[in-house]
Design a protein around this motif. Sequence first.
Motif, PDB file in Angstrom:
ATOM      1  N   LEU B  66       0.698  -1.251   0.055  1.00 20.77           N
ATOM      2  CA  LEU B  66       0.151   0.075  -0.109  1.00 20.77           C
ATOM      3  C   LEU B  66       0.776   1.280   0.005  1.00 20.77           C
ATOM      4  O   LEU B  66       0.635   2.370  -0.514  1.00 20.77           O
ATOM      5  N   ALA B  67       2.177   1.011   0.698  1.00 21.04           N
ATOM      6  CA  ALA B  67       2.843   2.439   0.653  1.00 21.04           C
ATOM      7  C   ALA B  67       4.385   1.798   1.054  1.00 21.04           C
ATOM      8  O   ALA B  67       4.520   0.909   1.382  1.00 21.04           O
ATOM      9  N   SER B  68       5.247   2.845   0.646  1.00 25.21           N
ATOM     10  CA  SER B  68       6.711   2.422   0.973  1.00 25.21           C
ATOM     11  C   SER B  68       7.458   3.520   1.030  1.00 25.21           C
ATOM     12  O   SER B  68       7.058   4.565   0.459  1.00 25.21           O
ATOM     13  N   GLY B  69       8.616   3.702   1.708  1.00 20.75           N
ATOM     14  CA  GLY B  69       9.605   4.889   1.911  1.00 20.75           C
ATOM     15  C   GLY B  69      10.653   4.556   2.656  1.00 20.75           C
ATOM     16  O   GLY B  69      10.741   3.225   3.156  1.00 20.75           O
ATOM     17  N   THR B  70      11.401   5.607   3.096  1.00 20.07           N
ATOM     18  CA  THR B  70      12.298   5.358   4.322  1.00 20.07           C
ATOM     19  C   THR B  70      12.286   6.255   5.387  1.00 20.07           C
ATOM     20  O   THR B  70      11.605   7.200   5.081  1.00 20.07           O
ATOM     21  N   THR B  71      12.789   6.052   6.464  1.00 26.95           N
ATOM     22  CA  THR B  71      12.777   6.643   7.828  1.00 26.95           C
ATOM     23  C   THR B  71      13.615   7.835   7.584  1.00 26.95           C
ATOM     24  O   THR B  71      14.669   7.820   6.615  1.00 26.95           O
ATOM     25  N   ASP B  72      13.111   8.937   8.260  1.00 24.45           N
ATOM     26  CA  ASP B  72      13.979  10.147   8.302  1.00 24.45           C
ATOM     27  C   ASP B  72      15.350   9.961   9.216  1.00 24.45           C
ATOM     28  O   ASP B  72      15.555   8.995   9.734  1.00 24.45           O
ATOM     29  N   GLU B  73      15.637  11.199   9.650  1.00 17.32           N
ATOM     30  CA  GLU B  73      17.090  11.336  10.598  1.00 17.32           C
ATOM     31  C   GLU B  73      16.606  10.867  11.929  1.00 17.32           C
ATOM     32  O   GLU B  73      17.436  10.427  12.838  1.00 17.32           O
ATOM     33  N   THR B  74      15.023  10.720  12.122  1.00 14.00           N
ATOM     34  CA  THR B  74      14.843  10.609  13.467  1.00 14.00           C
ATOM     35  C   THR B  74      14.229   9.160  13.735  1.00 14.00           C
ATOM     36  O   THR B  74      13.502   8.824  14.695  1.00 14.00           O
ATOM     37  N   GLY B  75      14.395   8.430  12.448  1.00  9.98           N
ATOM     38  CA  GLY B  75      13.816   7.010  12.488  1.00  9.98           C
ATOM     39  C   GLY B  75      12.228   6.995  12.288  1.00  9.98           C
ATOM     40  O   GLY B  75      11.565   6.031  12.439  1.00  9.98           O
ATOM     41  N   PRO B  82      -4.489   4.209   4.764  1.00  5.69           N
ATOM     42  CA  PRO B  82      -4.982   3.760   3.554  1.00  5.69           C
ATOM     43  C   PRO B  82      -6.585   3.362   3.738  1.00  5.69           C
ATOM     44  O   PRO B  82      -7.051   3.030   4.840  1.00  5.69           O
ATOM     45  N   GLN B  83      -7.530   3.541   2.625  1.00  6.67           N
ATOM     46  CA  GLN B  83      -8.764   3.032   2.819  1.00  6.67           C
ATOM     47  C   GLN B  83      -9.105   1.752   3.343  1.00  6.67           C
ATOM     48  O   GLN B  83      -9.651   1.416   4.044  1.00  6.67           O
ATOM     49  N   VAL B  84      -8.458   0.905   2.686  1.00  9.12           N
ATOM     50  CA  VAL B  84      -8.685  -0.715   2.990  1.00  9.12           C
ATOM     51  C   VAL B  84      -8.139  -1.022   4.567  1.00  9.12           C
ATOM     52  O   VAL B  84      -8.593  -1.980   5.190  1.00  9.12           O
ATOM     53  N   MET B 106      -1.284  -3.467  12.577  1.00 14.51           N
ATOM     54  CA  MET B 106      -2.218  -2.897  13.123  1.00 14.51           C
ATOM     55  C   MET B 106      -3.651  -3.519  12.744  1.00 14.51           C
ATOM     56  O   MET B 106      -3.812  -3.834  11.583  1.00 14.51           O
ATOM     57  N   ALA B 107      -4.361  -3.510  13.911  1.00 16.51           N
ATOM     58  CA  ALA B 107      -5.661  -4.340  13.692  1.00 16.51           C
ATOM     59  C   ALA B 107      -6.797  -3.403  13.048  1.00 16.51           C
ATOM     60  O   ALA B 107      -6.345  -2.120  13.358  1.00 16.51           O
ATOM     61  N   GLN B 108      -7.793  -3.765  12.632  1.00 14.40           N
ATOM     62  CA  GLN B 108      -8.859  -3.127  11.863  1.00 14.40           C
ATOM     63  C   GLN B 108      -9.428  -2.039  12.783  1.00 14.40           C
ATOM     64  O   GLN B 108      -9.368  -0.872  12.534  1.00 14.40           O
ATOM     65  N   ASP B 109      -9.540  -2.421  14.157  1.00 10.21           N
ATOM     66  CA  ASP B 109     -10.120  -1.576  15.084  1.00 10.21           C
ATOM     67  C   ASP B 109      -9.392  -0.537  15.428  1.00 10.21           C
ATOM     68  O   ASP B 109      -9.648   0.619  16.115  1.00 10.21           O
TER      69      ASP B 109
END
Lengths: 211, 209
Positions: B66-75, B82-84, B106-109
């Motif tokens: 659904l998404a991806s990226g890298t952490t910044d200087e502070t982690g 996301p909708q789903v 992370m659970a739905q609720d």
Amino acid sequence: MHIAEGVLSPTVLGTGAALALAGTAIGLRRLDTDKIMGAALLSAAFFVASLIHVPVGFTSAHLIGNGLVGIFLGWASFPAILAALLLQALLFQFGGVTVLGVNTFTMAFGAVLAHSVFRTVVRLFPGKKALSAAAFLAGALGVFFAAILTALALSFSAEGFRAAAVALLLAHLPIMVAEGVITMFTVIFIARVRPEMLALAEMRDKEDSHR
Amino acid sequence: MKNALRLLAAFVLAAILCPHAAWGHRVNIFAWTEAGTVEVQCGFGKNSPARNSSVKVFDAEDGTELASGTTDETGRFSFPIPQVAKAHGLRILLDAGEGHRNEWKMAQDEFSDSSAPATSSETPATTNSPREPSPARGEPESGDAQRRGLTEARLRAVIGQELDSRLAPIKRALAEQKERGPELRDIIGGVGWLIGIAGIVLAMRRKRA
């Protein structure tokens, strides 16, 4: 130096497990009954060593202790390190149960190699200074070999061997120095009070009989 | 053996004396929701964030990325919810290199409606309408009910936003609580196990001999 769960492919995990099993079998056969308790204490020292963090630079590296274990135990490092890593995986969540074989092999085979370096240096150059140098070398090289073997295991999965090896070795440079110093002082101390633990006498005897 | 014991004692002492750095080799990840985004925090322990590490977000049920990226200087790494996520939950994977990997589920609720950002386009007139218990909530016909519905929606959004900002530190503290390093109990327990195993091996060999 602990590879986490889910990083390696099943083939690498299987190979690691097989190699660790073979090493452990050899180690158990070579472990004298009266050395078992000493091996357990060294195993416990290895177990605890990874909690000692060396705060140099920005890395997250900690002591490993496989060179020190290797000097005293040789092939018996395999069962000692296997048991310690299992408990680290279960109690500290370092590494993992499925990666146990690979992690055992990288660190214990590093210990075995450090052991042979130590013995070779001591055999070639008798004397107190050479003993210190051999201990420092073995302590540092234990980490070095473990890093190389870990990079090799990683290279079969995602990262390239060179990238992984460079990153691991850079991160463990301060650890190699620290381990070398700790190993050196431990060995000097033990050579003075309990030389038979190092089996130095046995090495010298062999040397004498060659002459 | 006495020396091995002494060495072990020194190591145990050293490990106890540096509890802050007591978890070197595991990389930690935790995530919580904050005003319409998911905040991800990655690190190797206190004061040691995992910088420039790859983070990937997956649908927890069908595994699509659904998404991806890298952490910044502070982690840190954050992405809009996301909708789903409300239907399926999320699985966030962190790869910090050199065999360091961890994940957070992370659970739905955790993605209730209130976490969505409030829409500010609602009619301001409705905020003044009197609040009264509405027995006719299910009936869409009357304009009155519609207006009340809007009020309710807006109120929910405002409360949700406010709760989010107040609860974010608590959510974070709870997440951090889950990821505590080894304690003295674990260290002593492990040492005891190792010596116990050696005792068993000794007993077995003695029987055989």
